[in-house]
Enzyme design. Structure first.
Site, short mmCIF file in Angstrom:
data_model
loop_
_atom_site.label_atom_id
_atom_site.label_comp_id
_atom_site.label_asym_id
_atom_site.label_seq_id
_atom_site.Cartn_x
_atom_site.Cartn_y
_atom_site.Cartn_z
N HIS A 1 0.84 -1.18 0.00
CA HIS A 1 0.00 0.00 0.00
C HIS A 1 0.89 1.24 0.00
O HIS A 1 2.03 1.20 0.45
CB HIS A 1 -0.90 0.04 1.24
CG HIS A 1 -1.83 -1.13 1.33
ND1 HIS A 1 -2.42 -1.71 0.25
CD2 HIS A 1 -2.27 -1.83 2.42
CE1 HIS A 1 -3.19 -2.71 0.64
NE2 HIS A 1 -3.11 -2.80 1.96
N THR A 2 0.33 2.34 -0.48
CA THR A 2 1.06 3.60 -0.48
C THR A 2 1.33 4.06 0.95
O THR A 2 0.41 4.17 1.75
CB THR A 2 0.26 4.69 -1.21
OG1 THR A 2 -0.02 4.25 -2.53
CG2 THR A 2 1.04 6.00 -1.27
N GLN A 3 2.59 4.29 1.26
CA GLN A 3 2.96 4.76 2.58
C GLN A 3 3.21 6.26 2.61
O GLN A 3 2.97 6.91 3.61
CB GLN A 3 4.23 4.03 3.06
CG GLN A 3 4.05 2.53 3.22
CD GLN A 3 3.00 2.19 4.27
OE1 GLN A 3 3.04 2.71 5.39
NE2 GLN A 3 2.06 1.35 3.92
N TRP B 1 -4.89 8.93 -0.17
CA TRP B 1 -4.17 10.05 0.47
C TRP B 1 -4.65 11.38 -0.10
O TRP B 1 -3.90 12.11 -0.76
CB TRP B 1 -2.67 9.87 0.29
CG TRP B 1 -2.14 8.70 1.04
CD1 TRP B 1 -2.25 7.38 0.70
CD2 TRP B 1 -1.42 8.73 2.27
NE1 TRP B 1 -1.64 6.60 1.66
CE2 TRP B 1 -1.12 7.39 2.62
CE3 TRP B 1 -0.99 9.76 3.11
CZ2 TRP B 1 -0.42 7.06 3.78
CZ3 TRP B 1 -0.28 9.43 4.26
CH2 TRP B 1 0.00 8.10 4.59
#
Length: 259
Positions: A31-33, A138
């Protein structure tokens, strides 16, 4: 080994068989961190007949002002504009999601379409679901338009699914730099109900100018939309007027002074 440049370090297919890529499909879920390409502030302000919303056209790659023509305002039907702050790839995903929803609504059996309040509820649920899966989008969204009764509607939703409504809203640095300016003209719903469209647009443009000077992740090209009962007036290639750095040489107190 196969020593041809296009396949350095790989076993030869004619000896060992074709290279098996199947194992690449079984890696860990990722997943995008931390977002890589992001947009900065979105500003919005209610007035007596509708809502004004604006966002600049810059998408930054870290600290680099990389993409200067990224439109971060999206129309939905004839009642709503969604402004996106944060990750650009997640914005593109949400844009596709909204397009499919718009098509589904348009070709449905009902003659009704989602208004701004409905759409905000839908988006807040999407954000909360992704957050609950530990794979958040995000973004911070501003949803501007008209509710079911035709009244001005403005609300936000962030990557946690948290929602908030106010006569004026801003994301990113705008929450610190632009909100005080917007609250001067519309501190509460009563004050917003007295604003004309010209006053609201002027307040938004002045706030965009302050952000251009003060926020290192902003640009002087921006998109602005006015949502009223008559429809949506969206302009995507506006440029700040009367902005100049000529005042900089008059500033005293920093750096080397020559007089």
């Amino acid at each position: 080994m196969n020593h041809l440049p296009q396949a350095w370090g790989r076993p030869r297919d004619d000896v060992y068989g074709a290279y098996d890529h199947a194992y690449l499909q079984n890696g860990p879920k990722q997943h995008t961190q931390s977002p890589a390409v992001t947009g900065t502030s979105v500003l919005a302000l209610k007035f007596k007949d509708g809502v004004v919303i604006a966002a600049d056209n810059l998408a930054s790659y870290g600290s680099l002002a990389r993409f200067t023509d990224v439109k971060r305002l999206r129309k939905f039907a004839d009642t709503t504009v969604v402004g996106f702050g944060g990750d650009v790839s997640d914005m593109q995903y949400l844009d596709r999601l909204l397009n499919s929803l718009d098509i589904e609504e348009a070709y449905g059996g009902s003659s009704h379409t989602l208004n701004a309040q409905n759409l905000h509820t839908y988006l807040s649920k999407v954000m909360y679901k992704r957050r609950s899966e530990f794979n958040p989008l995000w973004n911070q969204l501003l949803v501007a338009g008209l509710d079911g009764e035709g009244k001005p509607f403005l609300a936000s939703a962030d990557l946690l699914g948290t929602t908030f409504s106010s006569p004026s809203l801003a994301t990113g640095f705008g929450a610190h730099l632009a909100q005080p300016l917007l609250r001067k003209v519309a501190f509460d719903e009563e004050a917003a109900a007295k604003l004309t469209v010209e006053e609201a647009v002027e307040a938004i443009k002045e706030s965009m100018k302050v952000l251009f000077y003060r926020d290192a992740r902003s640009l002087d090209k921006y998109s602005i939309a006015v949502v009223t009962k008559d429809g949506i007036d969206l302009k995507q290639d506006e440029k700040l007027e009367k902005q100049s750095w000529a005042f900089a040489d008059q500033i005293r107190g920093y750096g080397t002074q020559i007089n």
